[in-house]
Design a protein around this motif. Structure first.
Motif, PDB file in Angstrom:
ATOM      1  N   THR A  36       0.741  -1.070   0.073  1.00  0.00           N
ATOM      2  CA  THR A  36       0.109   0.076  -0.179  1.00  0.00           C
ATOM      3  C   THR A  36       0.865   1.339  -0.093  1.00  0.00           C
ATOM      4  OG1 THR A  36      -1.527  -1.117   1.175  1.00  0.00           O
ATOM      5  CG2 THR A  36      -1.884   1.255   1.001  1.00  0.00           C
ATOM      6  N   ARG A  37       0.460   2.267  -0.573  1.00  0.00           N
ATOM      7  CA  ARG A  37       1.533   3.504  -0.826  1.00  0.00           C
ATOM      8  C   ARG A  37       0.617   4.741  -0.356  1.00  0.00           C
ATOM      9  NH1 ARG A  37       2.465  -0.073  -4.995  1.00  0.00           N
ATOM     10  NH2 ARG A  37       4.750  -0.408  -5.444  1.00  0.00           N
ATOM     11  N   GLN A  38       1.105   5.736   0.384  1.00  0.00           N
ATOM     12  CA  GLN A  38       0.850   6.679   0.766  1.00  0.00           C
ATOM     13  C   GLN A  38       1.559   7.998   0.629  1.00  0.00           C
ATOM     14  OE1 GLN A  38      -1.359   7.639   4.809  1.00  0.00           O
ATOM     15  NE2 GLN A  38       0.388   8.297   5.077  1.00  0.00           N
ATOM     16  N   TYR A  39       0.588   9.068  -0.118  1.00  0.00           N
ATOM     17  CA  TYR A  39       1.275  10.301  -0.122  1.00  0.00           C
ATOM     18  C   TYR A  39       0.441  11.314   0.723  1.00  0.00           C
ATOM     19  CZ  TYR A  39       2.903   7.971  -4.426  1.00  0.00           C
ATOM     20  OH  TYR A  39       3.119   7.061  -5.368  1.00  0.00           O
ATOM     21  N   GLU A  40       1.333  12.156   1.443  1.00  0.00           N
ATOM     22  CA  GLU A  40       0.496  12.757   2.637  1.00  0.00           C
ATOM     23  C   GLU A  40       1.295  14.281   2.733  1.00  0.00           C
ATOM     24  OE1 GLU A  40      -1.137  12.871   7.184  1.00  0.00           O
ATOM     25  OE2 GLU A  40       0.057  10.981   6.455  1.00  0.00           O
ATOM     26  N   ILE A  41       0.498  15.398   2.924  1.00  0.00           N
ATOM     27  CA  ILE A  41       1.113  16.737   3.246  1.00  0.00           C
ATOM     28  C   ILE A  41       0.132  17.280   4.186  1.00  0.00           C
ATOM     29  CG2 ILE A  41       2.169  17.136   1.168  1.00  0.00           C
ATOM     30  CD1 ILE A  41      -0.154  19.034   0.479  1.00  0.00           C
ATOM     31  N   GLY A  42       0.552  18.048   5.018  1.00  0.00           N
ATOM     32  CA  GLY A  42      -0.231  18.624   6.254  1.00  0.00           C
ATOM     33  C   GLY A  42       0.494  19.866   6.864  1.00  0.00           C
ATOM     34  N   ALA A  43      -0.181  20.355   7.931  1.00  0.00           N
ATOM     35  CA  ALA A  43       0.249  21.440   8.631  1.00  0.00           C
ATOM     36  C   ALA A  43      -0.543  21.325  10.133  1.00  0.00           C
ATOM     37  CB  ALA A  43      -0.269  22.736   8.063  1.00  0.00           C
ATOM     38  N   LYS A  44       0.375  21.824  10.949  1.00  0.00           N
ATOM     39  CA  LYS A  44      -0.067  21.846  12.464  1.00  0.00           C
ATOM     40  C   LYS A  44       0.155  22.826  13.162  1.00  0.00           C
ATOM     41  CE  LYS A  44       1.218  16.866  12.391  1.00  0.00           C
ATOM     42  NZ  LYS A  44       2.121  15.772  13.102  1.00  0.00           N
ATOM     43  N   TYR A  45      -0.441  23.506  13.970  1.00  0.00           N
ATOM     44  CA  TYR A  45      -0.357  24.846  14.754  1.00  0.00           C
ATOM     45  C   TYR A  45      -1.053  24.597  16.156  1.00  0.00           C
ATOM     46  CZ  TYR A  45       0.156  29.686  15.354  1.00  0.00           C
ATOM     47  OH  TYR A  45       0.607  31.117  15.734  1.00  0.00           O
ATOM     48  N   ASP A  46       0.186  24.765  17.244  1.00  0.00           N
ATOM     49  CA  ASP A  46      -0.148  24.610  18.636  1.00  0.00           C
ATOM     50  C   ASP A  46      -0.395  25.952  19.256  1.00  0.00           C
ATOM     51  OD1 ASP A  46      -0.224  24.431  21.222  1.00  0.00           O
ATOM     52  OD2 ASP A  46       1.819  23.138  21.239  1.00  0.00           O
ATOM     53  N   PHE A  47      -1.604  26.510  19.371  1.00  0.00           N
ATOM     54  CA  PHE A  47      -1.823  27.637  19.935  1.00  0.00           C
ATOM     55  C   PHE A  47      -1.675  27.961  21.494  1.00  0.00           C
ATOM     56  CE2 PHE A  47      -4.792  26.952  16.465  1.00  0.00           C
ATOM     57  CZ  PHE A  47      -4.613  28.133  15.665  1.00  0.00           C
ATOM     58  N   GLY A  48      -0.909  26.835  22.053  1.00  0.00           N
ATOM     59  CA  GLY A  48      -0.668  26.989  23.520  1.00  0.00           C
ATOM     60  C   GLY A  48      -1.634  26.072  24.264  1.00  0.00           C
ATOM     61  N   ARG A  49      -2.697  26.241  24.133  1.00  0.00           N
ATOM     62  CA  ARG A  49      -3.717  25.417  24.886  1.00  0.00           C
ATOM     63  C   ARG A  49      -4.818  24.837  23.731  1.00  0.00           C
ATOM     64  NH1 ARG A  49      -2.975  25.553  30.032  1.00  0.00           N
ATOM     65  NH2 ARG A  49      -5.220  24.649  30.262  1.00  0.00           N
ATOM     66  N   PHE A  50      -4.682  25.088  22.515  1.00  0.00           N
ATOM     67  CA  PHE A  50      -5.438  24.226  21.641  1.00  0.00           C
ATOM     68  C   PHE A  50      -4.697  24.256  20.346  1.00  0.00           C
ATOM     69  CE2 PHE A  50      -8.761  24.867  18.096  1.00  0.00           C
ATOM     70  CZ  PHE A  50      -9.651  24.009  18.729  1.00  0.00           C
ATOM     71  N   SER A  51      -4.936  23.074  19.774  1.00  0.00           N
ATOM     72  CA  SER A  51      -3.912  22.735  18.721  1.00  0.00           C
ATOM     73  C   SER A  51      -4.866  22.136  17.433  1.00  0.00           C
ATOM     74  CB  SER A  51      -3.135  21.517  19.094  1.00  0.00           C
ATOM     75  OG  SER A  51      -1.772  21.748  18.798  1.00  0.00           O
ATOM     76  N   THR A  52      -4.440  22.171  16.313  1.00  0.00           N
ATOM     77  CA  THR A  52      -4.956  21.773  15.164  1.00  0.00           C
ATOM     78  C   THR A  52      -4.078  21.165  14.187  1.00  0.00           C
ATOM     79  OG1 THR A  52      -4.871  23.877  13.903  1.00  0.00           O
ATOM     80  CG2 THR A  52      -6.834  23.907  15.140  1.00  0.00           C
ATOM     81  N   THR A  53      -4.771  20.053  13.283  1.00  0.00           N
ATOM     82  CA  THR A  53      -4.012  19.384  12.444  1.00  0.00           C
ATOM     83  C   THR A  53      -4.644  19.302  11.079  1.00  0.00           C
ATOM     84  OG1 THR A  53      -2.534  18.066  13.856  1.00  0.00           O
ATOM     85  CG2 THR A  53      -2.731  17.337  11.725  1.00  0.00           C
ATOM     86  N   LEU A  54      -4.189  19.777  10.016  1.00  0.00           N
ATOM     87  CA  LEU A  54      -4.732  19.691   8.673  1.00  0.00           C
ATOM     88  C   LEU A  54      -3.895  18.704   7.678  1.00  0.00           C
ATOM     89  CD1 LEU A  54      -7.160  20.520   6.796  1.00  0.00           C
ATOM     90  CD2 LEU A  54      -5.679  22.520   5.917  1.00  0.00           C
ATOM     91  N   SER A  55      -4.501  17.792   7.235  1.00  0.00           N
ATOM     92  CA  SER A  55      -3.905  16.719   6.592  1.00  0.00           C
ATOM     93  C   SER A  55      -4.467  16.629   5.136  1.00  0.00           C
ATOM     94  CB  SER A  55      -3.797  15.649   7.153  1.00  0.00           C
ATOM     95  OG  SER A  55      -3.196  15.662   8.454  1.00  0.00           O
ATOM     96  N   LEU A  56      -3.868  16.217   4.162  1.00  0.00           N
ATOM     97  CA  LEU A  56      -4.098  15.974   2.687  1.00  0.00           C
ATOM     98  C   LEU A  56      -3.300  14.579   2.626  1.00  0.00           C
ATOM     99  CD1 LEU A  56      -4.235  19.450   2.713  1.00  0.00           C
ATOM    100  CD2 LEU A  56      -5.092  18.958   0.340  1.00  0.00           C
ATOM    101  N   PHE A  57      -4.445  13.500   1.830  1.00  0.00           N
ATOM    102  CA  PHE A  57      -3.603  12.369   1.923  1.00  0.00           C
ATOM    103  C   PHE A  57      -4.191  11.669   0.526  1.00  0.00           C
ATOM    104  CE2 PHE A  57      -7.035  11.306   4.510  1.00  0.00           C
ATOM    105  CZ  PHE A  57      -7.820   9.999   3.774  1.00  0.00           C
ATOM    106  N   GLN A  58      -3.302  10.569   0.099  1.00  0.00           N
ATOM    107  CA  GLN A  58      -3.842   9.745  -0.856  1.00  0.00           C
ATOM    108  C   GLN A  58      -3.156   8.393  -0.690  1.00  0.00           C
ATOM    109  OE1 GLN A  58      -4.128  10.543  -5.339  1.00  0.00           O
ATOM    110  NE2 GLN A  58      -2.461   8.908  -5.565  1.00  0.00           N
ATOM    111  N   ILE A  59      -4.302   7.233  -0.560  1.00  0.00           N
ATOM    112  CA  ILE A  59      -3.681   5.907  -0.316  1.00  0.00           C
ATOM    113  C   ILE A  59      -4.067   4.965  -1.305  1.00  0.00           C
ATOM    114  CG2 ILE A  59      -3.835   4.010   1.299  1.00  0.00           C
ATOM    115  CD1 ILE A  59      -4.024   5.741   3.569  1.00  0.00           C
ATOM    116  N   GLU A  60      -3.235   4.278  -2.120  1.00  0.00           N
ATOM    117  CA  GLU A  60      -3.393   3.237  -2.963  1.00  0.00           C
ATOM    118  C   GLU A  60      -3.407   1.757  -2.458  1.00  0.00           C
ATOM    119  OE1 GLU A  60      -0.556   4.407  -5.845  1.00  0.00           O
ATOM    120  OE2 GLU A  60      -1.683   6.396  -6.222  1.00  0.00           O
TER     121      GLU A  60
END
Length: 826
Positions: free
Chosen positions: A633-657
């Protein structure tokens, strides 16, 4: 004549609700960077005292409240402050004075590890002064190289999620430094949400869907998951090792963390003995903390399952180098489904040693689970010539009284680490897991929209045995300005499986999923419960990974390779003779990068491959029971993460074959199963966790998955949606600490999935569904001991729905469940 159903129309209203909620969340998130930076700057500039009004109550919540108002970041282990109380804080104080007053009597102190960032440490004394604090207390710090750390990452603000997790060969890493989408759910979340199995924990994750539930519905089948639209079958990692954890259902009260890595992970964890294309789930066992622990929790689950959980931890030695942690769990009674009952017993012990150079651990566990009248243990089969029937009530009995599922699991795992140099560590692991199962059950195959069905009775005893060993060397060195963190690993896993299909089809009878008749129990006279050995899987491998950090750790590049050998042996059930069906090897690489333009912001990308055991063709095909070759199985993924100190977010884009299999009709009208197609899943994930504002926490997110079929037989289904994958998945939970009502917390969670097709031709589909869970808890010290009372309702509105499909089988969602518990620390 059947017409193609259009789930898109049914999703319209759901999409509006989802997008409205997402828009509101995004607008709130968009304002957080400014407020977070402002509050940190304010804290840095305002060293003078300021006013606070924090009520008495639970210490962990009071600390989170105080840190939020003070504009600082506080991280600590969940069990450090759990079940402790504080007298509160009212008046003008500096940050240090505020911490000291809140922590009075707790034997803890707040230590500033970086500007504006604090952690909790054990303190011999906890004196409080109303005078200004001129100097911080002296703190002895023992430095360790990053890759040698075996301790857990501290909990994030709110205590529901950890700041990082274990990432296989890459070791312990903070979320913002990890080039993958990972989440580590804490024992505090497990307790507060009254989670029983991993399915209950992963109900917080929008990228995960549970196909069947181990205790509350499909009791015989155990927990089975979909991650990023791909199935994860029967099992999980135990402390980073495959083959140790019980195959079916693991009571998570014995876990310190449940960690989820999304995407294939052959290099990081080695090849799983089952399909794991979508991700990996790891259970981290509990260890004794520095504070002695004796905790008992009494539990109740509708409509008559009573239970208890005893958790004891102690450390011994001059420097507390020895630790022992025991967990015992027992549940028994009638479930919310008519005629169904469960009995679960589990006992685990964890012994560890932590010295200056040597660290070692031993975990052992025993578990039994007996289920009477398991509801649709393998789902409900649906004929491909009928419309999808409405789901039966999850509270109504479908199974016969004499049906059962019995499981027994035993396991142990020992691990060792030795620092041969401050920057280099040798490590090893040795373990074994044994699982035995017996099922007397029915496959129910629905033949018309009125719920009429044909039930086939089977008796299925089987066993799975795993033996595993690992050894490795990890270290740190520099080449010029580049720092290298290297891990060289060798592993071997052997899986042995015994079963017999001789007892499939003992008898059959007509039934109805809405009004099941009662039929006599079949005789098992002369039937053996000791199945012969049928196949074995050998998985030796060697791997190397190197993380190159440069530009003051602003850029980290990870490169790695694993050479994996796969050998499959099948055995004749009469003679016991074995023959090798497959013996080859493959190389699975990883390339991953993390770029941190800011200390609390990272951009990442990865290419990684997975390696999975080949499918076993089903009954009715010409090659039934003969394992096919493993696939990549092959995966390609890019993303971004931001830590606001007490709140965190992750945004991911992926493709799996991932290669996919199907049955081909031969010229003589027989069917042969082969793997010649592909499923390609493209998706976007938004994950959020932490405290949005003081006293309010969010956990969950949104996942969009566009799952398509490619390279299908003759191209007839190319471009069609892949079966059993919802395009939209939303999980969003919130907790609110009620101000003015000390110790009271209210909770709510929404879980929603859009429609999904259940066949390759996209002719049939099941509608989308939404489930609401609510609850509350109260922490008090009124009786001289820390006590927590909890109440929760899952599926509040009793919605009846097909939760998911798998092939031509459909699975029911949970019934409405009332959960109650009371925890006391002695």
């Amino acid at each position: 004549m059947k017409t193609k159903q259009q789930p898109g129309h049914r999703r319209t209203q759901l999409h509006k609700q989802v997008m409205s909620g997402l828009l509101a969340t995004a607008m709130g998130i968009a304002t957080l960077p400014l407020s977070a930076h402002f509050s940190l700057a304010f804290a840095a500039e305002n060293e003078a005292s300021r006013g606070y009004d924090i009520p008495a109550g639970a210490l962990d919540k009071a600390l989170s409240h105080f840190a939020g108002e003070a504009g600082v970041v506080l991280s600590f282990e969940a069990d450090q402050a759990e079940h402790l109380v504080t007298k509160g804080l009212k008046g003008n104080y500096t940050i240090q004075q505020g911490f000291e007053l809140l922590l009075q009597g707790s034997k803890l102190q707040a230590v500033e590890v970086q500007a504006g960032r604090y952690t909790l440490k054990k303190s011999a004394t906890n004196a409080v002064s109303s005078e200004a604090v001129d100097t911080l207390p002296e703190v002895k710090v023992t430095a360790k190289t990053e890759q040698a750390k075996s301790e857990l990452m501290p909990a994030y603000a709110g205590g529901q999620v950890a700041r990082g997790s274990r990432v296989g060969l890459l070791g312990n890493k903070e979320i913002i430094d990890t080039p993958f989408n990972v989440t580590s759910y804490t024992s505090q979340l497990i307790e507060d949400q009254q989670a029983i199995t991993a399915a209950d924990v992963l109900a917080n994750d929008p990228s995960v869907r549970t196909i069947s539930y181990g205790l509350t519905n499909a009791a015989g089948a155990g927990d089975s998951f979909m991650i990023r639209g791909f199935p994860i079958q029967n099992g999980m990692l135990f402390d980073g090792i495959y083959g140790i954890a019980p195959n079916r259902t693991l009571p998570v009260e014995t876990a310190e963390r449940i960690e989820v890595l999304k995407g294939p992970s052959a290099l990081l964890n080695g090849m799983a003995p089952y399909d794991s294309a979508g991700g990996a789930i790891n259970m981290v066992p509990k260890r004794a903390g520095d504070t002695p622990l004796t905790r008992f929790t009494a539990t109740y689950m509708s409509k008559g399952v009573f239970g208890g959980h005893l958790d004891i931890g102690r450390r011994f030695g001059e420097e507390n180098e020895w630790g022992v942690r025991f967990n015992g769990v027992y549940r028994n009674g009638k479930t919310a489904t008519d005629g169904q009952s469960i009995e679960l017993g589990a006992a685990t012990v964890g012994i560890d040693y932590r010295g200056d150079k040597l660290r070692a651990s031993l975990d052992a566990g025993h578990q039994t689970m007996n289920n009477e009248a398991p509801q649709g243990a393998g789902g409900l089969g649906i004929a491909d010539t009928i419309a999808i029937p409405r789901p039966p009530s999850a509270t109504k009995q479908i199974a016969q009284d004499w049906e059962y599922a019995k499981t027994r699991s035993d396991y142990f795992l020992t691990k060792l680490e030795f620092d041969i140099h401050p920057d280099w560590t040798l490590y090893g692991a040795l373990g074994e897991g044994n699982n035995r199962f017996q099922y007397l059950s029915t496959d129910i195959y629905v033949t018309d929209a009125q719920g009429n069905a044909q039930a086939t009775v089977y008796y299925w005893p089987d066993y799975w045995n795993y033996k595993t060993v690992q050894a490795g060397l990890r270290g740190l060195f520099h080449t010029g300005e580049i720092k290298h963190q290297v891990n060289l690993n060798a592993s071997y896993l052997k899986q042995t499986h015994g079963y017999t299909d001789d007892y499939y089809g003992l008898s059959s009878f007509s039934t109805n999923i809405y009004d099941a008749p009662t039929v006599p129990r079949p005789s098992l006279a002369g039937i053996s419960s000791n199945p012969p050995k049928r196949d074995a899987l050998h998985l030796p491998s060697v791997a190397i990974a190197d993380t190159l950090s440069m530009f003051d750790d602003k850029v980290a590049l990870t490169l790695g390779l694993r050479h994996q050998s796969v050998k499959v042996i099948t055995y004749d059930e009469i003679t016991g003779d074995g023959k090798t069906d497959y013996d080859k090897s493959a190389v699975t690489p990883v390339t991953a990068v993390v770029f941190k333009p800011l200390q609390n912001f990272s951009i990442y990308g990865n290419y990684i491959e997975g390696l999975s055991k080949g499918d076993t063709p089903p009954l009715g095909t010409t090659n039934a029971g003969i394992p096919l070759a493993p696939f990549k199985t092959r995966q390609y993924e890019i993303g971004a993460k931001y830590d606001f100190g007490r709140f965190s977010t992750t945004l991911s884009l992926f493709q799996i074959e991932k290669p996919s299999g199907f049955s081909v009709i031969n010229a003589d009208l027989t069917r042969t199963y082969k793997v010649d197609g592909e499923q390609r899943n493209r998706g976007v994930e938004l994950n959020v966790f932490g405290e949005v504002i003081p006293d309010v926490r969010l956990l969950g997110g949104l996942a969009y998955i566009d799952a398509r079929q490619t390279h299908t037989e003759g191209g007839v289904n190319d471009g069609n949606y892949a079966p059993n994958v919802s395009k939209w998945q939303l999980n969003l939970g919130t907790e609110y600490d009620v101000r003015g009502l000390s110790g009271v917390t209210l909770t709510a969670r929404m879980i929603s999935s859009s429609a999904q097709y259940i066949d390759a031709t996209n002719t049939y589909s099941i509608p989308g569904w939404t489930r609401w869970d609510v609850g509350g808890r109260y922490k008090t010290n009124s009786w001289g001991k820390p006590v927590t009372l909890r109440a929760g309702i899952e599926n509040l509105f009793g919605h009846e729905y097909w939760v998911s499909g798998s092939g031509s089988w459909l699975y029911l969602g949970k019934p409405r469940l009332l959960n109650l518990s009371a925890t006391i620390d002695f």
